[in-house]
Design an enzyme around this catalytic site. Sequence first.
Site, PDB file in Angstrom:
ATOM      1  N   CYS A  68       0.818  -1.214   0.000  1.00 41.95           N
ATOM      2  CA  CYS A  68       0.000   0.000   0.000  1.00 41.95           C
ATOM      3  C   CYS A  68       0.857   1.271   0.000  1.00 41.95           C
ATOM      4  O   CYS A  68       1.424   1.606  -1.031  1.00 41.95           O
ATOM      5  CB  CYS A  68      -0.976  -0.060   1.165  1.00 41.95           C
ATOM      6  SG  CYS A  68      -2.412   0.956   0.918  1.00 41.95           S
ATOM      7  N   HIS A 111      -3.444  -5.469   1.804  1.00 45.84           N
ATOM      8  CA  HIS A 111      -2.746  -5.708   3.080  1.00 45.84           C
ATOM      9  C   HIS A 111      -2.860  -7.159   3.539  1.00 45.84           C
ATOM     10  O   HIS A 111      -3.697  -7.454   4.396  1.00 45.84           O
ATOM     11  CB  HIS A 111      -3.382  -4.841   4.169  1.00 45.84           C
ATOM     12  CG  HIS A 111      -3.154  -3.388   4.026  1.00 45.84           C
ATOM     13  ND1 HIS A 111      -2.120  -2.730   4.631  1.00 45.84           N
ATOM     14  CD2 HIS A 111      -3.840  -2.453   3.342  1.00 45.84           C
ATOM     15  CE1 HIS A 111      -2.173  -1.443   4.345  1.00 45.84           C
ATOM     16  NE2 HIS A 111      -3.204  -1.241   3.552  1.00 45.84           N
ATOM     17  N   GLU A 113      -1.023  -8.614   5.547  1.00 46.16           N
ATOM     18  CA  GLU A 113      -0.606  -8.696   6.960  1.00 46.16           C
ATOM     19  C   GLU A 113      -1.782  -8.522   7.920  1.00 46.16           C
ATOM     20  O   GLU A 113      -1.667  -8.814   9.103  1.00 46.16           O
ATOM     21  CB  GLU A 113       0.494  -7.659   7.253  1.00 46.16           C
ATOM     22  CG  GLU A 113       0.051  -6.225   7.426  1.00 46.16           C
ATOM     23  CD  GLU A 113      -0.257  -5.497   6.115  1.00 46.16           C
ATOM     24  OE1 GLU A 113      -0.248  -6.157   5.054  1.00 46.16           O
ATOM     25  OE2 GLU A 113      -0.534  -4.290   6.155  1.00 46.16           O
TER      26      GLU A 113
HETATM   27  N1  GLN Z   1      -3.638   6.312   1.214  1.00 46.48           N
HETATM   28  C1  GLN Z   1      -2.390   5.988   1.831  1.00 46.48           C
HETATM   29  C2  GLN Z   1      -1.234   6.797   1.253  1.00 46.48           C
HETATM   30  O1  GLN Z   1      -1.415   7.529   0.367  1.00 46.48           O
HETATM   31  C3  GLN Z   1      -2.062   4.526   1.710  1.00 46.48           C
HETATM   32  C4  GLN Z   1      -3.031   3.730   2.496  1.00 46.48           C
HETATM   33  C5  GLN Z   1      -2.446   2.517   3.144  1.00 46.48           C
HETATM   34  O2  GLN Z   1      -1.218   2.332   3.194  1.00 46.48           O
HETATM   35  N2  GLN Z   1      -3.292   1.727   3.722  1.00 46.48           N
HETATM   36  O3  GLN Z   1      -0.140   6.685   1.707  1.00 46.48           O
END
Ligand code: GLN
Length: 190
Positions: free
Chosen positions: A79, A172, A174
């Site tokens: 992410c 995710h 995890e």
């Molecule tokens: N929206 C977040 C960002 O821009 C990422 C979201 C996440 O890591 N769950 O960093």
Amino acid sequence: MRIAILALQGAFAEHEQMMRKLGVETFEVRQAADWEQPKDGLIIPGGESTVMLKLLHELNLFEPIKRDIERGLPVYGTCAGLILLSKEVENANTPYERFATMNIRTCRNAYGRQTGSFFTTASMKGIAKPVPMTFIRAPYIDSVGEGVEVLAEVDGHIVAAKQGKQLVTAFHPELGEDTRVHELFINLIT
Ligand code: GLN
């Protein structure tokens, strides 16, 4: 084997638990001195990419980590971690330089406010049966360049990819019980 986990912000503890389940040793990276420790790979967790980048630069962690990834240190970004590794980012919303070691173009906060967080299952290359995928204000990968292998797509968007020893997922793993994506990363190292 010993895996460094970037622990400035975000969901780093959950990655540690996953690695513990797999019997892999980890250590947290919170300041420049931590990075000196021997390591076989790095996990960059989810969180807020803008905050993580600011801290990486302020704590003088950015340069040494970027250098080691460029030299071939295996890395798994989830992410926000995916955003940090992307060569190009739409809506990056930060003046700070990213690692930009992966030849991918990413759209940050891609799903908008309403659909930013959702759960689904989808197939992923290298993993036998469909993988549970939790998305939280997730990015997706718009397009990939040379050397990048697409591993998973959801609704026509790329959500997992690999380039050499770099692995990224927009979701995710995890946060669930399924350890197979982490195993994929471990197999990439060995
Ligand atoms: N929206 C977040 C960002 O821009 C990422 C979201 C996440 O890591 N769950 O960093």
